[in-house]
Design an enzyme around this catalytic site. Structure first.
Site, PDB file in Angstrom:
ATOM      1  N   ASP A 180       3.461   0.124  12.205  1.00 27.75           N
ATOM      2  CA  ASP A 180       2.272  -0.420  11.532  1.00 27.75           C
ATOM      3  C   ASP A 180       1.998  -1.875  11.922  1.00 27.75           C
ATOM      4  O   ASP A 180       0.969  -2.420  11.525  1.00 27.75           O
ATOM      5  CB  ASP A 180       2.426  -0.331  10.003  1.00 27.75           C
ATOM      6  CG  ASP A 180       2.443   1.099   9.533  1.00 27.75           C
ATOM      7  OD1 ASP A 180       2.800   1.340   8.369  1.00 27.75           O
ATOM      8  OD2 ASP A 180       2.124   1.987  10.345  1.00 27.75           O
ATOM      9  N   LYS A 232       0.848  -1.212   0.000  1.00 28.09           N
ATOM     10  CA  LYS A 232       0.000   0.000   0.000  1.00 28.09           C
ATOM     11  C   LYS A 232       0.877   1.254   0.000  1.00 28.09           C
ATOM     12  O   LYS A 232       0.691   2.161  -0.804  1.00 28.09           O
ATOM     13  CB  LYS A 232      -0.892   0.014   1.231  1.00 28.09           C
ATOM     14  CG  LYS A 232      -1.554   1.354   1.522  1.00 28.09           C
ATOM     15  CD  LYS A 232      -2.531   1.306   2.687  1.00 28.09           C
ATOM     16  CE  LYS A 232      -1.899   1.582   4.007  1.00 28.09           C
ATOM     17  NZ  LYS A 232      -1.626   2.978   4.333  1.00 28.09           N
ATOM     18  N   ASN A 233       1.858   1.301   0.920  1.00 29.23           N
ATOM     19  CA  ASN A 233       2.605   2.548   1.103  1.00 29.23           C
ATOM     20  C   ASN A 233       3.644   2.787   0.015  1.00 29.23           C
ATOM     21  O   ASN A 233       4.149   3.901  -0.115  1.00 29.23           O
ATOM     22  CB  ASN A 233       3.218   2.598   2.503  1.00 29.23           C
ATOM     23  CG  ASN A 233       2.112   2.686   3.563  1.00 29.23           C
ATOM     24  OD1 ASN A 233       0.970   3.025   3.254  1.00 29.23           O
ATOM     25  ND2 ASN A 233       2.442   2.345   4.783  1.00 29.23           N
ATOM     26  N   CYS A 244      -5.643  12.292  12.244  1.00 26.60           N
ATOM     27  CA  CYS A 244      -6.486  11.099  12.158  1.00 26.60           C
ATOM     28  C   CYS A 244      -6.464  10.472  13.552  1.00 26.60           C
ATOM     29  O   CYS A 244      -5.894  11.011  14.489  1.00 26.60           O
ATOM     30  CB  CYS A 244      -5.927  10.134  11.105  1.00 26.60           C
ATOM     31  SG  CYS A 244      -4.343   9.484  11.568  1.00 26.60           S
ATOM     32  N   ARG A 268      -0.582  14.226  12.760  1.00 31.15           N
ATOM     33  CA  ARG A 268      -0.021  14.096  11.404  1.00 31.15           C
ATOM     34  C   ARG A 268       0.396  15.441  10.789  1.00 31.15           C
ATOM     35  O   ARG A 268      -0.102  15.864   9.772  1.00 31.15           O
ATOM     36  CB  ARG A 268      -1.014  13.367  10.483  1.00 31.15           C
ATOM     37  CG  ARG A 268      -1.655  12.127  11.031  1.00 31.15           C
ATOM     38  CD  ARG A 268      -0.687  10.998  11.391  1.00 31.15           C
ATOM     39  NE  ARG A 268      -0.063  10.379  10.253  1.00 31.15           N
ATOM     40  CZ  ARG A 268      -0.604   9.377   9.558  1.00 31.15           C
ATOM     41  NH1 ARG A 268      -1.790   8.941   9.864  1.00 31.15           N
ATOM     42  NH2 ARG A 268       0.028   8.841   8.531  1.00 31.15           N
ATOM     43  N   ARG A 294      -9.204  -0.060   3.725  1.00 27.73           N
ATOM     44  CA  ARG A 294      -8.247   0.929   3.226  1.00 27.73           C
ATOM     45  C   ARG A 294      -6.923   0.258   2.853  1.00 27.73           C
ATOM     46  O   ARG A 294      -6.256   0.647   1.900  1.00 27.73           O
ATOM     47  CB  ARG A 294      -7.939   1.965   4.322  1.00 27.73           C
ATOM     48  CG  ARG A 294      -8.970   3.028   4.566  1.00 27.73           C
ATOM     49  CD  ARG A 294      -8.386   4.057   5.525  1.00 27.73           C
ATOM     50  NE  ARG A 294      -7.052   4.427   5.101  1.00 27.73           N
ATOM     51  CZ  ARG A 294      -6.057   4.766   5.937  1.00 27.73           C
ATOM     52  NH1 ARG A 294      -6.263   4.778   7.231  1.00 27.73           N
ATOM     53  NH2 ARG A 294      -4.870   5.101   5.474  1.00 27.73           N
TER      54      ARG A 294
HETATM   55  C1  EPZ Z   1       3.915   6.707   6.579  1.00 25.34           C
HETATM   56  O1  EPZ Z   1       3.127   7.749   7.143  1.00 25.34           O
HETATM   57  C2  EPZ Z   1       2.949   5.562   6.361  1.00 25.34           C
HETATM   58  N1  EPZ Z   1       1.895   5.964   5.445  1.00 25.34           N
HETATM   59  C3  EPZ Z   1       2.351   5.133   7.694  1.00 25.34           C
HETATM   60  O2  EPZ Z   1       1.525   4.002   7.440  1.00 25.34           O
HETATM   61  C4  EPZ Z   1       3.488   4.707   8.632  1.00 25.34           C
HETATM   62  O3  EPZ Z   1       2.954   4.360   9.886  1.00 25.34           O
HETATM   63  C5  EPZ Z   1       4.471   5.878   8.789  1.00 25.34           C
HETATM   64  O4  EPZ Z   1       4.947   6.292   7.481  1.00 25.34           O
HETATM   65  C6  EPZ Z   1       5.672   5.503   9.647  1.00 25.34           C
HETATM   66  O5  EPZ Z   1       6.328   4.412   9.086  1.00 25.34           O
HETATM   67  C7  EPZ Z   1       2.158   6.017   4.120  1.00 25.34           C
HETATM   68  O6  EPZ Z   1       3.262   5.736   3.674  1.00 25.34           O
HETATM   69  C8  EPZ Z   1       1.016   6.428   3.230  1.00 25.34           C
HETATM   70  P1  EPZ Z   1       5.889   9.891   9.055  1.00 25.34           P
HETATM   71  P2  EPZ Z   1       3.762   9.235   7.297  1.00 25.34           P
HETATM   72  O7  EPZ Z   1       5.917  11.167   8.329  1.00 25.34           O
HETATM   73  O8  EPZ Z   1       4.641   9.520   6.158  1.00 25.34           O
HETATM   74  C9  EPZ Z   1       5.834  13.001  12.598  1.00 25.34           C
HETATM   75  C10 EPZ Z   1      -0.366   2.652   7.674  1.00 25.34           C
HETATM   76  O9  EPZ Z   1      -0.960   2.120   8.629  1.00 25.34           O
HETATM   77  N2  EPZ Z   1       5.924  14.020  11.548  1.00 25.34           N
HETATM   78  O10 EPZ Z   1       7.076   8.981   9.006  1.00 25.34           O
HETATM   79  O11 EPZ Z   1       2.653  10.178   7.599  1.00 25.34           O
HETATM   80  C11 EPZ Z   1       4.447  12.366  12.618  1.00 25.34           C
HETATM   81  O12 EPZ Z   1       3.568  13.163  13.399  1.00 25.34           O
HETATM   82  C12 EPZ Z   1       0.124   4.083   7.769  1.00 25.34           C
HETATM   83  O13 EPZ Z   1      -0.117   2.076   6.575  1.00 25.34           O
HETATM   84  C13 EPZ Z   1       6.140  15.337  11.911  1.00 25.34           C
HETATM   85  O14 EPZ Z   1       6.251  15.660  13.089  1.00 25.34           O
HETATM   86  O15 EPZ Z   1       4.628   9.018   8.608  1.00 25.34           O
HETATM   87  C14 EPZ Z   1       4.673  11.024  13.228  1.00 25.34           C
HETATM   88  O16 EPZ Z   1       4.650  11.143  14.632  1.00 25.34           O
HETATM   89  C15 EPZ Z   1      -0.163   4.693   9.127  1.00 25.34           C
HETATM   90  N3  EPZ Z   1       6.208  16.288  10.937  1.00 25.34           N
HETATM   91  C16 EPZ Z   1       6.077  10.672  12.765  1.00 25.34           C
HETATM   92  O17 EPZ Z   1       6.681  11.898  12.298  1.00 25.34           O
HETATM   93  C17 EPZ Z   1       6.102  15.977   9.602  1.00 25.34           C
HETATM   94  O18 EPZ Z   1       6.198  16.887   8.745  1.00 25.34           O
HETATM   95  C18 EPZ Z   1       6.127   9.640  11.640  1.00 25.34           C
HETATM   96  O19 EPZ Z   1       5.453  10.201  10.562  1.00 25.34           O
HETATM   97  C19 EPZ Z   1       5.884  14.621   9.257  1.00 25.34           C
HETATM   98  C20 EPZ Z   1       5.802  13.663  10.240  1.00 25.34           C
END
Ligand code: EPZ
Length: 417
Positions: A305, A22-23, A117, A122, A397
């Protein structure tokens, strides 16, 4: 309202084929906005998040159609629209990945802030800081992110946190910026490597993906390519956990074992027997699960995840396990529903103390979010009696026909519309 009805206690047996990730699919589909010509993407799972993103691309003026069940064709016009409004973005948080490619292709983009969410607020600060370093003027007003630039120029960018999405957005924009970009403290997930490989297949020049230092030399144009994405390591991990919790014996096919290292190690620690083969894993679940501790971390740490699925496992383990969720601020929600099934889980901030119990009872539960939902399926597969799971759209999803794949492994699980 649709529900899943599961009669627990049946060990899973047989073999299951894992779908595309998916990702990886979401990132690669967003990146196709950069391509001139027809992009053909293979091994794409027709899960709701992917279907929604294809519909958003169509609303932007791209021509998108399925050549077969797993192959997507995407052709993006030069004058592709560059505004994704709230109606679309609220359907799919990952539409924030449109920002980088749209500002790279059209020099401007206006994306509704996706908002938080269930699992966290996020934010997008790291995305926006990175794009600003590449020369974008960023504004956030009335719930929209506005990004524009006369030209994109390579730069050195340090990420405060190895954010997957921020690494992806920056990589996609830097791929066609003038000059070199270095992303430091970059995310190292396999999906990042897959996106870089896809961009390179289009003529991009990206080196170091999968390490915390990614070097990108911008090119003028990216040619549309044919590309097959990687299998879904989280779907694979979910099935490995399902075999562990039911004490089954299954071959999980179409996997890349190195992508699953932290998950395999943790399940072996919990008592599962796992043999790695080329592109499959043979797993036999234990008589009784041994309690283990989980700390979620960015790759190659234990993936967030898979955290909810492990909580379901630990609920039935021998002993007490401690889960610390270090990536998202509110991802222990499934504890409440598991406790309704008879689990003994105490949540303190980012930590869940899971005291194993001899059995769980099948009751009606509601899936709070994608991974919690599938964790409740695992609990239902092992529980005594019948478990009913509502709010299925959150599970759909990210999992394609999960009940069909589990039925083929012998589970007594039905979707009742
Ligand atoms: C990706 O989300 C995945 N989604 C998530 O999968 C996955 O859990 C996550 O990476 C971590 O591996 C997709 O790829 C579509 P992050 P993403 O930016 O990119 C903070 C699933 O179940 N952060 O690595 O949104 C954020 O708040 C989903 O398949 C900031 O602070 O994750 C979080 O605490 C859920 N500022 C942490 O970093 C930013 O600008 C990790 O977020 C961006 C993120």
């Amino acid at each position: 309202m649709a529900k899943l009805v599961i009669n627990g206690g049946i060990p899973l047996e047989g073999s299951v084929k894992i779908s595309g990730a998916k990702n990886a699919a979401l990132a690669v589909i967003a990146a196709s906005l950069l391509a001139e010509g027809e992009t053909v993407l293979e091994n794409i799972p027709q899960i709701n998040d992917v279907v929604i993103l294809t519909e958003i691309l169509q609303s932007l003026g791209a021509s998108v159609f399925w050549k077969d069940r797993e192959t997507l064709s995407i052709t993006v016009p030069d004058d592709v629209h560059c505004v994704a409004n709230y109606r679309e973005v609220k359907r799919l948080r990952a539409s924030n990945l449109l920002l980088g490619p749209l500002v790279a292709r059209r020099r401007k983009a206006r994306i509704s802030l996706p908002g938080g969410c269930q699992i966290g607020s996020r934010p997008m600060d790291l995305h926006l800081k990175g794009l600003a370093k590449l020369g974008c003027t960023i504004g956030v007003e009335h719930g929209f992110i506005k990004a524009c630039c006369s030209r994109l120029e390579g730069n050195r960018i340090y990420l405060d946190f190895p954010s997957v999405g921020a690494t992806e957005n920056i990589m996609m924009a830097a791929a066609v910026a003038e000059g070199k970009t270095i992303i430091e403290n970059a995310a190292k997930e396999p999906e990042i490597v897959d996106l870089a490989s896809f961009l390179n297949s289009m003529g991009g020049k990206i080196r170091g993906a999968g390490t915390d230092r990614i070097k990108i030399t911008g090119v003028k144009t990216l040619r549309a390519a044919k590309y097959a994405i990687i299998p879904d390591r989280i779907e694979a991990g979910t099935f490995l956990a399902a075999v562990t919790i039911t004490g089954g014996n299954v071959r999980v096919e179409n996997v890349i074992p190195p992508h699953l290292k932290p998950i395999i190690a943790k399940l072996q620690e919990a008592g599962a027997w796992i043999k790695e083969e080329d592109s499959s894993l043979h797993i036999v679940g234990p008589e009784r699960i041994k309690s283990v501790d989980i700390k979620t971390l960015p790759f190659p740490g234990f993936p967030t995840d898979m955290q909810s699925q492990m909580m379901a496992l630990l609920a039935l383990a021998y002993g007490t396990g401690v889960i610390v969720e270090n990536v998202f601020e509110n991802r222990l929600l499934v504890a409440n529903e598991l406790n309704r099934m008879g689990a003994q889980i105490k949540v303190e901030g980012h930590t869940a103390i899971v005291q194993g119990v001899p059995f769980l009872n099948g009751v009606s539960v509601k899936a709070p979010d994608l991974r919690s939902g599938v964790a409740l399926i695992l609990a239902g597969l092992a529980a005594r009696g019948t478990t009913e799971i509502y709010n299925l759209h959150v599970i759909d999803r990210g999992y394609l026909n999960v009940e069909e794949k589990l039925s083929r492994l012998g589970a007594d699980i039905k979707r009742i519309d």
